[in-house]
Design a protein around this motif. Structure first.
Motif, mmCIF file in Angstrom:
data_model
loop_
_atom_site.group_PDB
_atom_site.id
_atom_site.type_symbol
_atom_site.label_atom_id
_atom_site.label_comp_id
_atom_site.label_asym_id
_atom_site.label_seq_id
_atom_site.Cartn_x
_atom_site.Cartn_y
_atom_site.Cartn_z
ATOM 1 N N ILE A 78 0.864 -1.174 0.000
ATOM 2 C CA ILE A 78 0.000 0.000 0.000
ATOM 3 C C ILE A 78 0.902 1.225 0.000
ATOM 4 O O ILE A 78 1.799 1.346 0.840
ATOM 5 N N ALA A 79 0.688 2.120 -0.954
ATOM 6 C CA ALA A 79 1.381 3.407 -0.976
ATOM 7 C C ALA A 79 0.412 4.442 -0.416
ATOM 8 O O ALA A 79 -0.806 4.311 -0.570
ATOM 9 N N PHE A 80 0.936 5.450 0.233
ATOM 10 C CA PHE A 80 0.092 6.496 0.814
ATOM 11 C C PHE A 80 0.910 7.754 1.032
ATOM 12 O O PHE A 80 2.141 7.727 0.994
ATOM 13 N N ALA A 81 0.217 8.853 1.257
ATOM 14 C CA ALA A 81 0.869 10.131 1.556
ATOM 15 C C ALA A 81 0.876 10.331 3.065
ATOM 16 O O ALA A 81 -0.085 9.997 3.750
ATOM 17 N N SER A 82 1.994 10.871 3.570
ATOM 18 C CA SER A 82 2.118 11.134 5.006
ATOM 19 C C SER A 82 2.951 12.393 5.214
ATOM 20 O O SER A 82 3.906 12.629 4.477
ATOM 21 N N ASN A 83 2.573 13.156 6.233
ATOM 22 C CA ASN A 83 3.349 14.356 6.561
ATOM 23 C C ASN A 83 4.217 14.123 7.800
ATOM 24 O O ASN A 83 4.384 15.007 8.624
ATOM 25 N N ARG A 84 4.801 12.980 7.910
ATOM 26 C CA ARG A 84 5.645 12.617 9.055
ATOM 27 C C ARG A 84 6.864 13.514 9.201
ATOM 28 O O ARG A 84 7.390 13.683 10.293
ATOM 29 N N PHE A 85 7.314 14.094 8.101
ATOM 30 C CA PHE A 85 8.511 14.941 8.138
ATOM 31 C C PHE A 85 8.209 16.361 7.659
ATOM 32 O O PHE A 85 9.082 17.037 7.146
ATOM 33 N N GLY A 86 6.980 16.813 7.835
ATOM 34 C CA GLY A 86 6.603 18.182 7.444
ATOM 35 C C GLY A 86 5.625 18.193 6.295
ATOM 36 O O GLY A 86 4.428 18.224 6.493
ATOM 37 N N ASN A 87 6.134 18.143 5.064
ATOM 38 C CA ASN A 87 5.258 18.118 3.903
ATOM 39 C C ASN A 87 4.817 16.680 3.625
ATOM 40 O O ASN A 87 5.362 15.735 4.185
ATOM 41 N N PHE A 88 3.835 16.512 2.752
ATOM 42 C CA PHE A 88 3.369 15.168 2.406
ATOM 43 C C PHE A 88 4.315 14.520 1.415
ATOM 44 O O PHE A 88 4.553 15.033 0.332
ATOM 45 N N ASP A 89 4.851 13.375 1.811
ATOM 46 C CA ASP A 89 5.682 12.543 0.949
ATOM 47 C C ASP A 89 4.980 11.205 0.756
ATOM 48 O O ASP A 89 4.038 10.868 1.481
ATOM 49 N N ILE A 90 5.467 10.425 -0.201
ATOM 50 C CA ILE A 90 4.883 9.119 -0.470
ATOM 51 C C ILE A 90 5.658 8.052 0.289
ATOM 52 O O ILE A 90 6.891 8.022 0.276
ATOM 53 N N PHE A 91 4.904 7.174 0.942
ATOM 54 C CA PHE A 91 5.455 6.046 1.689
ATOM 55 C C PHE A 91 4.850 4.766 1.139
ATOM 56 O O PHE A 91 3.794 4.783 0.506
ATOM 57 N N ILE A 92 5.511 3.647 1.402
ATOM 58 C CA ILE A 92 4.999 2.342 1.003
ATOM 59 C C ILE A 92 5.153 1.401 2.193
ATOM 60 O O ILE A 92 6.117 1.514 2.963
ATOM 61 N N MET A 93 4.196 0.498 2.348
ATOM 62 C CA MET A 93 4.246 -0.469 3.436
ATOM 63 C C MET A 93 3.578 -1.763 2.986
ATOM 64 O O MET A 93 2.792 -1.755 2.036
ATOM 65 N N PRO A 94 3.892 -2.884 3.668
ATOM 66 C CA PRO A 94 3.191 -4.135 3.347
ATOM 67 C C PRO A 94 1.690 -3.987 3.628
ATOM 68 O O PRO A 94 1.290 -3.306 4.570
ATOM 69 N N ALA A 95 0.872 -4.638 2.842
ATOM 70 C CA ALA A 95 -0.579 -4.543 3.005
ATOM 71 C C ALA A 95 -1.041 -5.126 4.336
ATOM 72 O O ALA A 95 -2.108 -4.758 4.827
ATOM 73 N N GLN A 96 -0.262 -6.004 4.923
ATOM 74 C CA GLN A 96 -0.621 -6.591 6.220
ATOM 75 C C GLN A 96 -0.217 -5.696 7.386
ATOM 76 O O GLN A 96 -0.489 -6.019 8.531
ATOM 77 N N GLY A 97 0.450 -4.598 7.090
ATOM 78 C CA GLY A 97 0.947 -3.698 8.129
ATOM 79 C C GLY A 97 2.443 -3.883 8.297
ATOM 80 O O GLY A 97 3.042 -4.778 7.720
ATOM 81 N N GLY A 98 3.044 -3.044 9.080
ATOM 82 C CA GLY A 98 4.487 -3.117 9.289
ATOM 83 C C GLY A 98 5.138 -1.771 9.071
ATOM 84 O O GLY A 98 4.472 -0.736 8.982
ATOM 85 N N GLN A 99 6.433 -1.797 8.973
ATOM 86 C CA GLN A 99 7.225 -0.578 8.826
ATOM 87 C C GLN A 99 6.992 0.071 7.461
ATOM 88 O O GLN A 99 7.076 -0.589 6.434
ATOM 89 N N ALA A 100 6.698 1.358 7.465
ATOM 90 C CA ALA A 100 6.537 2.108 6.220
ATOM 91 C C ALA A 100 7.885 2.662 5.788
ATOM 92 O O ALA A 100 8.706 3.062 6.609
ATOM 93 N N ARG A 101 8.115 2.662 4.469
ATOM 94 C CA ARG A 101 9.369 3.167 3.916
ATOM 95 C C ARG A 101 9.068 4.406 3.077
ATOM 96 O O ARG A 101 8.186 4.404 2.217
#
Length: 118
Positions: A78-101
């Protein structure tokens, strides 16, 4: 006086009914390629629920805002947008959950819309 008491009672009833209704913060649902699961954003976190219904399980839980999930064609990521570091960047993670990259590091907001074939 009786009219005021009735108005207050109706107002309280409206709040109780609203509180017991479905959450209004569910946004950006996306169904898996096999049709078995749905990922959605709720109050800035991603949740996954079976498409037939059931309990929604959190995929992300933190103070940042995650949204706009996109399934990979094989349903494994699953890819998604996240503002973990300020602006929204794209992250990817396993569909079952886990660490996002984190995939992008651009200073402007970026939101995924699909996966490429590769």
């Amino acid at each position: 006086m009786k009219l005021i008491k009735m108005a207050v009672a109706l107002l309280l009833l409206a709040f109780v009914i609203e509180a017991s209704a479905q959450p209004l913060w569910m946004r950006y649902p996306t169904i898996s390629p096999d049709g078995q699961s749905i990922v959605f954003s709720y109050k800035g976190n991603l949740y996954k629920v079976p498409s037939q219904g059931g309990d929604a399980l959190p995929l992300t839980i933190h103070k940042a805002h995650d949204y706009q999930a996109v399934w990979s064609p094989d349903g494994k990521y699953i890819a998604f947008a996240s503002n973990r570091f300020g602006n929204f960047d794209i992250f990817i993670m396993p569909a079952q959950g886990g660490q996002a990259r984190r995939l992008t590091y651009h200073s402007a907001n970026e939101v995924p819309c699909s996966f490429t074939s590769d």
